[in-house]
Design a protein around this motif. Structure first.
Motif, PDB file in Angstrom:
ATOM      1  N   GLY A  28       5.394   2.519  11.293  1.00 25.21           N
ATOM      2  CA  GLY A  28       4.139   2.593  10.635  1.00 25.21           C
ATOM      3  C   GLY A  28       3.405   1.511   9.905  1.00 25.21           C
ATOM      4  O   GLY A  28       2.399   1.128  10.353  1.00 25.21           O
ATOM      5  N   ASN A  29       4.076   1.148   8.815  1.00 26.03           N
ATOM      6  CA  ASN A  29       3.552   0.203   8.036  1.00 26.03           C
ATOM      7  C   ASN A  29       4.770  -0.794   7.708  1.00 26.03           C
ATOM      8  O   ASN A  29       5.760  -0.549   7.634  1.00 26.03           O
ATOM      9  CB  ASN A  29       2.724   0.460   6.868  1.00 26.03           C
ATOM     10  CG  ASN A  29       3.432   1.468   6.046  1.00 26.03           C
ATOM     11  OD1 ASN A  29       4.534   0.857   5.398  1.00 26.03           O
ATOM     12  ND2 ASN A  29       3.110   2.595   5.551  1.00 26.03           N
ATOM     13  N   SER A  30       4.200  -1.827   6.802  1.00 27.05           N
ATOM     14  CA  SER A  30       5.101  -2.941   6.672  1.00 27.05           C
ATOM     15  C   SER A  30       6.348  -2.680   5.571  1.00 27.05           C
ATOM     16  O   SER A  30       7.373  -2.834   5.566  1.00 27.05           O
ATOM     17  CB  SER A  30       4.459  -4.290   6.507  1.00 27.05           C
ATOM     18  OG  SER A  30       3.429  -4.167   5.252  1.00 27.05           O
ATOM     19  N   LEU A  51       7.917 -11.422   6.221  1.00 29.59           N
ATOM     20  CA  LEU A  51       7.584 -10.424   7.491  1.00 29.59           C
ATOM     21  C   LEU A  51       6.382 -11.246   8.118  1.00 29.59           C
ATOM     22  O   LEU A  51       5.447 -11.404   7.220  1.00 29.59           O
ATOM     23  CB  LEU A  51       7.638  -9.069   7.014  1.00 29.59           C
ATOM     24  CG  LEU A  51       7.315  -8.160   7.924  1.00 29.59           C
ATOM     25  CD1 LEU A  51       8.472  -8.007   8.882  1.00 29.59           C
ATOM     26  CD2 LEU A  51       6.898  -6.869   7.317  1.00 29.59           C
ATOM     27  N   ALA A  52       6.472 -11.379   9.303  1.00 32.17           N
ATOM     28  CA  ALA A  52       4.966 -11.797   9.974  1.00 32.17           C
ATOM     29  C   ALA A  52       4.960 -10.769  10.965  1.00 32.17           C
ATOM     30  O   ALA A  52       5.636 -10.021  11.780  1.00 32.17           O
ATOM     31  CB  ALA A  52       5.339 -12.844  10.580  1.00 32.17           C
ATOM     32  N   LEU A  57       1.331 -13.841   8.238  1.00 35.64           N
ATOM     33  CA  LEU A  57       2.312 -13.313   7.304  1.00 35.64           C
ATOM     34  C   LEU A  57       1.662 -12.252   6.531  1.00 35.64           C
ATOM     35  O   LEU A  57       0.579 -12.407   6.393  1.00 35.64           O
ATOM     36  CB  LEU A  57       2.628 -14.663   6.137  1.00 35.64           C
ATOM     37  CG  LEU A  57       3.478 -15.679   6.687  1.00 35.64           C
ATOM     38  CD1 LEU A  57       3.576 -16.745   5.619  1.00 35.64           C
ATOM     39  CD2 LEU A  57       4.962 -15.320   7.044  1.00 35.64           C
ATOM     40  N   VAL A  58       2.831 -11.316   6.190  1.00 36.33           N
ATOM     41  CA  VAL A  58       2.460 -10.276   5.703  1.00 36.33           C
ATOM     42  C   VAL A  58       2.232 -10.280   3.931  1.00 36.33           C
ATOM     43  O   VAL A  58       3.355 -10.640   3.573  1.00 36.33           O
ATOM     44  CB  VAL A  58       3.203  -8.915   5.951  1.00 36.33           C
ATOM     45  CG1 VAL A  58       2.928  -7.781   5.108  1.00 36.33           C
ATOM     46  CG2 VAL A  58       3.078  -8.677   7.361  1.00 36.33           C
ATOM     47  N   SER A  59       1.008  -9.866   3.533  1.00 41.76           N
ATOM     48  CA  SER A  59       1.413  -9.926   1.971  1.00 41.76           C
ATOM     49  C   SER A  59       0.693  -8.343   1.655  1.00 41.76           C
ATOM     50  O   SER A  59      -0.321  -7.808   2.112  1.00 41.76           O
ATOM     51  CB  SER A  59       0.209 -10.816   1.299  1.00 41.76           C
ATOM     52  OG  SER A  59      -1.213 -10.642   1.807  1.00 41.76           O
ATOM     53  N   GLY A  60       1.481  -7.904   0.849  1.00 39.32           N
ATOM     54  CA  GLY A  60       1.354  -6.327   0.718  1.00 39.32           C
ATOM     55  C   GLY A  60       1.466  -5.292   1.633  1.00 39.32           C
ATOM     56  O   GLY A  60       2.274  -5.739   2.757  1.00 39.32           O
TER      57      GLY A  60
END
Length: 79
Positions: A28-30, A51-52, A57-60
């Protein structure tokens, strides 16, 4: 059929978990994905990685769209 996501691990992250690619149930989400990965691979708790999602790139916490490309990336070094 379950909704799954494909994850690619690179560098020392792949070495630590012993896999370059894996398939897991869609989270569902990171944040949920990270929780699942830390339970499945406790060694990741002592590894710094990013994590990308779809090469960004994922932030939050971010939603993971269906069919997304997920990557576990080791720390970058520049020169």
């Amino acid at each position: 059929m379950h909704n799954t996501i494909h994850i690619k691990a690179f560098g020392m992250v792949a070495e630590r978990i012993g896999l370059a690619e894996l398939v897991i149930d869609h989270s569902g989400n990171s944040s949920e994905l990270l929780e699942v990965l830390l339970v499945k691979f406790p060694v990741l708790k002592s590894v710094k990685f990013s994590l990308a999602i779809n090469k960004k790139l994922v932030s939050g916490n971010q939603e993971i769209p269906s069919g997304a490309e997920i990557a576990l990336l080791p720390p970058f070094s520049g020169g």
